[in-house]
Design an enzyme around this catalytic site. Structure first.
Site, short mmCIF file in Angstrom:
data_model
loop_
_atom_site.label_atom_id
_atom_site.label_comp_id
_atom_site.label_asym_id
_atom_site.label_seq_id
_atom_site.Cartn_x
_atom_site.Cartn_y
_atom_site.Cartn_z
N THR A 128 0.80 -1.31 0.07
CA THR A 128 -0.03 0.06 0.00
C THR A 128 0.81 1.33 0.04
O THR A 128 2.08 1.04 0.49
CB THR A 128 -0.88 0.04 1.23
N TYR A 151 -1.22 0.51 10.75
CA TYR A 151 -1.78 -0.39 9.62
C TYR A 151 -0.60 -0.44 8.54
O TYR A 151 -0.03 -1.53 8.03
CB TYR A 151 -2.90 0.20 8.72
#
Length: 315
Positions: A128, A151
């Site tokens: 990501t 995250y």
């Protein structure tokens, strides 16, 4: 070619399985744990699978990555697409981080161990843009990685695990960093899904911060073009590759497009700035263009309209 896709019932995973099955030479095994905790409801994930389950070259395995027996799955697999994981920046703080440790770190390490025991020709890891943290300009793959959220840390740890297994044990890893993927089947916790459902219900749109933050938005069909291309692309083992979109925009600009599509003004509800999110993202995709022949074609208005129409359809 026999391909394993983890997270097959998810937003990107279900689109990827459908794309891979367009090639008559592919057999796809989809792995997902439908009963496990996820931002996407079980009914939605089952809906994502509805066409795949009818396909003669698709096999679905409803099992947790942490508990699966690799000897039952990995022998004779050529390519692994590892898309499974716990997503979401805002929910990764506090006690909930333990689910990110198990789903994004432990599960990745366990799958890499499986691919060490039962070698594959390619292991594609879905990462990501959150690993970059705050960047002022267009970012390429050599940029320093300073995640702003737990995250992002969990996904960057997954990347590092991939590199450790590649360096020491020869696992043929490719890392793809996705930038804000959207479109039909988008997770209900993501911004565009929430914006559209709020408009449909005549509720104010919740906006974190001032709405001037920008994102590099990647339409899901463009994204899966890039992912699928890794099956045959040459000279990509060991590479990290950005997958961005055709168009960048601010949150307020996106809402203005939705107002046009719905033909009505929308009330905005401004909230505090979300912790752990960068002000801007902007992908340099020249490496993806060079190595994968990647050229995103879907503009933001077209992509938003497709997501809107998907949500308007009765489920």
């Amino acid at each position: 070619m026999k391909i394993l896709v983890t997270g097959a019932a998810g937003f990107i995973g279900s689109h990827l399985c459908e794309r891979l099955l367009q090639d008559p030479n592919h057999e796809v095994i989809g792995l997902d744990a439908l009963l496990e905790t996820s931002p996407t409801p079980i009914a939605t994930r089952e809906h994502n699978l509805r066409h795949l389950l009818l396909h003669p070259r698709f096999t679905f395995i409803n099992r947790n990555l942490l508990h699966v027996r690799w000897e039952d799955i990995l022998p004779h697999i050529d390519i692994v697409y590892h898309l499974a994981g716990m997503p979401g920046v805002r929910s990764s703080w506090g006690e909930d981080f333990k689910t990110y440790i198990s789903n994004n770190i432990e599960a990745t390490q366990r799958l890499l161990e499986g691919c060490r025991q039962f070698p594959v020709s390619r292991f594609i890891y879905a990462s990501t843009s959150s690993v970059y943290g705050e960047q002022l300009n267009q970012v390429n793959e050599d940029a320093i990685t300073i995640p702003l959220s737990p995250y992002g840390v969990s996904k960057l740890t997954g990347e590092q695990l991939c590199k450790v297994y590649a360096h020491n044990l020869g696992v043929p890893v490719v890392i793809l960093r996705f930038f804000t993927v959207y479109g039909p089947r988008q997770r209900p916790d993501m911004a565009f899904h929430r914006f559209i459902t709020h408009i449909m219900a005549d509720k104010p749109i919740p906006i974190h911060g001032d709405g001037l933050q920008t994102r590099d938005f990647t339409y899901v069909e463009d994204c899966v073009d890039a992912i699928a291309a890794t099956a045959y692309a040459a000279n990509i083992i060991g590479e990290t590759i950005n997958i961005g979109g055709k168009e960048r925009a601010s949150v307020l600009e996106c809402i203005a497009i939705l107002e046009e599509l719905f033909g009505k003004k929308v009330e905005r509800q401004f909230l505090g700035k979300a912790t752990g999110e960068p002000r801007h993202t902007w992908a340099d995709i020249s490496k993806a263009q060079r190595l994968l022949g990647y050229h995103p074609i879907t503009d933001l208005r077209t992509g938003l309209q497709a997501e809107m129409l998907d949500l308007l359809l009765p489920k």
